[in-house]
Each structure stands twice: as structure tokens, then as C-alpha cells.
Scaffold this motif. Structure first.
Motif, PDB file in Angstrom:
ATOM      1  N   MET A   1      -1.542  -3.735  10.651  1.00  0.00           N
ATOM      2  CA  MET A   1      -1.387  -2.286  10.495  1.00  0.00           C
ATOM      3  C   MET A   1       0.034  -1.932  10.070  1.00  0.00           C
ATOM      4  SD  MET A   1      -4.169  -0.682  10.622  1.00  0.00           S
ATOM      5  CE  MET A   1      -3.358   0.900  10.448  1.00  0.00           C
ATOM      6  N   LYS A   2       1.026  -2.611  10.620  1.00  0.00           N
ATOM      7  CA  LYS A   2       2.406  -2.341  10.214  1.00  0.00           C
ATOM      8  C   LYS A   2       2.572  -2.602   8.726  1.00  0.00           C
ATOM      9  CE  LYS A   2       7.222  -3.307  11.297  1.00  0.00           C
ATOM     10  NZ  LYS A   2       8.171  -4.082  12.127  1.00  0.00           N
ATOM     11  N   GLU A   3       1.937  -3.660   8.216  1.00  0.00           N
ATOM     12  CA  GLU A   3       2.010  -3.958   6.784  1.00  0.00           C
ATOM     13  C   GLU A   3       1.378  -2.852   5.946  1.00  0.00           C
ATOM     14  OE1 GLU A   3       0.390  -7.862   6.112  1.00  0.00           O
ATOM     15  OE2 GLU A   3       1.792  -8.781   7.536  1.00  0.00           O
ATOM     16  N   LEU A   4       0.243  -2.315   6.404  1.00  0.00           N
ATOM     17  CA  LEU A   4      -0.401  -1.214   5.672  1.00  0.00           C
ATOM     18  C   LEU A   4       0.486   0.035   5.686  1.00  0.00           C
ATOM     19  CD1 LEU A   4      -4.106  -1.594   6.856  1.00  0.00           C
ATOM     20  CD2 LEU A   4      -3.190  -2.105   4.572  1.00  0.00           C
ATOM     21  N   TYR A   5       1.024   0.370   6.858  1.00  0.00           N
ATOM     22  CA  TYR A   5       1.910   1.536   6.950  1.00  0.00           C
ATOM     23  C   TYR A   5       3.141   1.345   6.062  1.00  0.00           C
ATOM     24  CZ  TYR A   5      -0.640   2.979  11.233  1.00  0.00           C
ATOM     25  OH  TYR A   5      -1.581   3.364  12.138  1.00  0.00           O
ATOM     26  N   ALA A   6       3.704   0.134   6.072  1.00  0.00           N
ATOM     27  CA  ALA A   6       4.888  -0.139   5.250  1.00  0.00           C
ATOM     28  C   ALA A   6       4.574   0.024   3.770  1.00  0.00           C
ATOM     29  CB  ALA A   6       5.419  -1.547   5.537  1.00  0.00           C
ATOM     30  N   ALA A   7       3.409  -0.459   3.355  1.00  0.00           N
ATOM     31  CA  ALA A   7       3.011  -0.317   1.948  1.00  0.00           C
ATOM     32  C   ALA A   7       2.890   1.161   1.585  1.00  0.00           C
ATOM     33  CB  ALA A   7       1.697  -1.052   1.693  1.00  0.00           C
ATOM     34  N   ARG A   8       2.323   1.954   2.460  1.00  0.00           N
ATOM     35  CA  ARG A   8       2.192   3.393   2.210  1.00  0.00           C
ATOM     36  C   ARG A   8       3.569   4.045   2.131  1.00  0.00           C
ATOM     37  NH1 ARG A   8       0.038   7.447  -0.372  1.00  0.00           N
ATOM     38  NH2 ARG A   8       0.150   9.374   0.802  1.00  0.00           N
ATOM     39  N   TYR A   9       4.446   3.672   3.041  1.00  0.00           N
ATOM     40  CA  TYR A   9       5.791   4.255   3.044  1.00  0.00           C
ATOM     41  C   TYR A   9       6.511   3.903   1.727  1.00  0.00           C
ATOM     42  CZ  TYR A   9      10.734   4.812   3.887  1.00  0.00           C
ATOM     43  OH  TYR A   9      12.059   5.142   3.755  1.00  0.00           O
ATOM     44  N   ARG A  10       6.416   2.657   1.290  1.00  0.00           N
ATOM     45  CA  ARG A  10       7.086   2.253   0.050  1.00  0.00           C
ATOM     46  C   ARG A  10       6.555   3.039  -1.147  1.00  0.00           C
ATOM     47  NH1 ARG A  10       6.521  -2.876   2.480  1.00  0.00           N
ATOM     48  NH2 ARG A  10       4.678  -3.308   1.226  1.00  0.00           N
ATOM     49  N   ARG A  11       5.245   3.309  -1.167  1.00  0.00           N
ATOM     50  CA  ARG A  11       4.648   4.065  -2.287  1.00  0.00           C
ATOM     51  C   ARG A  11       5.109   5.511  -2.305  1.00  0.00           C
ATOM     52  NH1 ARG A  11      -1.714   2.367  -2.252  1.00  0.00           N
ATOM     53  NH2 ARG A  11      -1.371   0.147  -2.538  1.00  0.00           N
ATOM     54  N   SER A  12       5.341   6.068  -1.117  1.00  0.00           N
ATOM     55  CA  SER A  12       5.667   7.500  -1.042  1.00  0.00           C
ATOM     56  C   SER A  12       7.138   7.793  -1.302  1.00  0.00           C
ATOM     57  CB  SER A  12       5.253   8.056   0.322  1.00  0.00           C
ATOM     58  OG  SER A  12       6.035   7.489   1.364  1.00  0.00           O
ATOM     59  N   ARG A  13       7.975   6.767  -1.373  1.00  0.00           N
ATOM     60  CA  ARG A  13       9.414   7.002  -1.593  1.00  0.00           C
ATOM     61  C   ARG A  13       9.708   7.329  -3.009  1.00  0.00           C
ATOM     62  NH1 ARG A  13      13.018   2.503   1.029  1.00  0.00           N
ATOM     63  NH2 ARG A  13      12.110   1.379  -0.645  1.00  0.00           N
TER      64      ARG A  13
END
Length: 161
Positions: free
Chosen positions: A149-161
Motif C-alpha cells: 500500500m505504501k508503494e501505491l500511495y507513493a506512486a500516486r504522490y509522485r504522479r500528483s507533483r
């Protein structure tokens, strides 16, 4: 209550749904509703990518349950989710009268990860479900699902920057 093997399998499906949400440009959350007989009644993923910030799967499940289940069946159902309910979804869960909630990662874990990445603070406080719904029956997190889940959240955060 300790998480059973069945709980863990259902949470793993929620993580898969969270991945599907991310693949569709949405925030990575997935959830399912299991009826009193143990059958999966409905599953959904986050659908917030089009700007509808309330299109959470837990909210959709509460809405579906209100329209399709008698109150006696709602309270005996279980909601599984990749992430602990936000206050909006916890309130919907309570108002509809759903039963046990089982989550893979907590709101506190997500808040810590967002802080670690320097992400903007979400508009809603990351409250535990039982702060919003004191009598809720809640189990989680599942430590073995924290990293995926941390990996999924991190991927989302990277996309939104």
C-alpha cells in the motif's frame, strides 16, 4: 479480533482494487462488502480522478447497502478496505448501519507516509474510524500489506507533483 486468513485474502483483493484505481488515475483505495453468508456482494475502487472528491469506494458501498440490503443484513455484513475509512466514509458506514470494518492500512500510517514525502495535508483530518463512530467494530491494520500500500500511495504522490 485477530485477522483471519479469510480477512487477509479479502484485504489482498482490496489492495488489488487500489492498484486498479491507481491504473485509472484515481487515488489508490479499494473496498468490498461481504454479506452475512460470506459472499462478496459488491466491490469497488476509488473514482476520484475526474474531480469528484467524494467518489470513495467505502462511500459507494454504504450507498449500495442502503439501497439493496435490509438493516438486519447490513449490520451482519463486513466491509473490507485497503485504507482506513476517512471521516466521511466512516459516517456513511454508521448511518447506513453496516457491521465490522477491516482495513489493510490505517489513516495514521497514511498520514505518516504523506508527511515523510512532504505531501500536502489532506483537507480532512486522518481520524481513526472509532473517533467518528465510537461503537464501530474495527480490525486492522494488516502489517504484511503496509509495504504494497505504501508503494501505491507513493506512486500516486509522485504522479500528483
Amino acid at each position: 479480533m485477530a485477522l483471519s486468513d479469510t480477512d487477509r485474502q479479502r484485504l489482498a483483493r482490496c489492495v488489488e482494487l487500489a492498484g486498479e484505481a491507481l491504473d485509472h488515475g484515481d487515488e489508490p483505495f479499494g473496498a468490498l462488502l461481504v454479506g452475512p453468508d460470506g459472499q462478496v456482494l459488491v466491490e469497488d475502487r476509488n473514482r476520484t480522478g475526474d474531480g469528484e472528491a467524494t467518489a470513495h469506494p467505502e462511500f459507494a458501498i454504504a450507498d449500495w447497502a442502503a439501497a439493496n440490503l435490509a438493516p438486519v443484513h447490513r449490520i451482519r455484513s463486513i466491509v473490507y478496505t485497503s485504507g482506513e475509512h476517512c471521516p466521511m466514509c466512516a459516517a456513511a458506514h454508521a448511518w447506513v448501519g453496516l457491521g465490522r470494518i477491516v482495513y489493510a492500512t490505517s489513516a495514521a500510517q497514511l498520514a505518516d507516509w504523506l508527511g515523510e514525502w512532504g505531501a500536502p495535508t489532506p483537507p480532512v483530518a486522518p481520524l481513526p474510524i472509532t473517533t467518528v463512530v465510537p461503537r464501530a467494530v474495527v480490525d486492522g491494520p494488516a502489517p504484511e500489506l503496509a509495504e504494497p500500500m505504501k508503494e501505491l500511495y507513493a506512486a500516486r504522490y509522485r504522479r500528483s507533483r
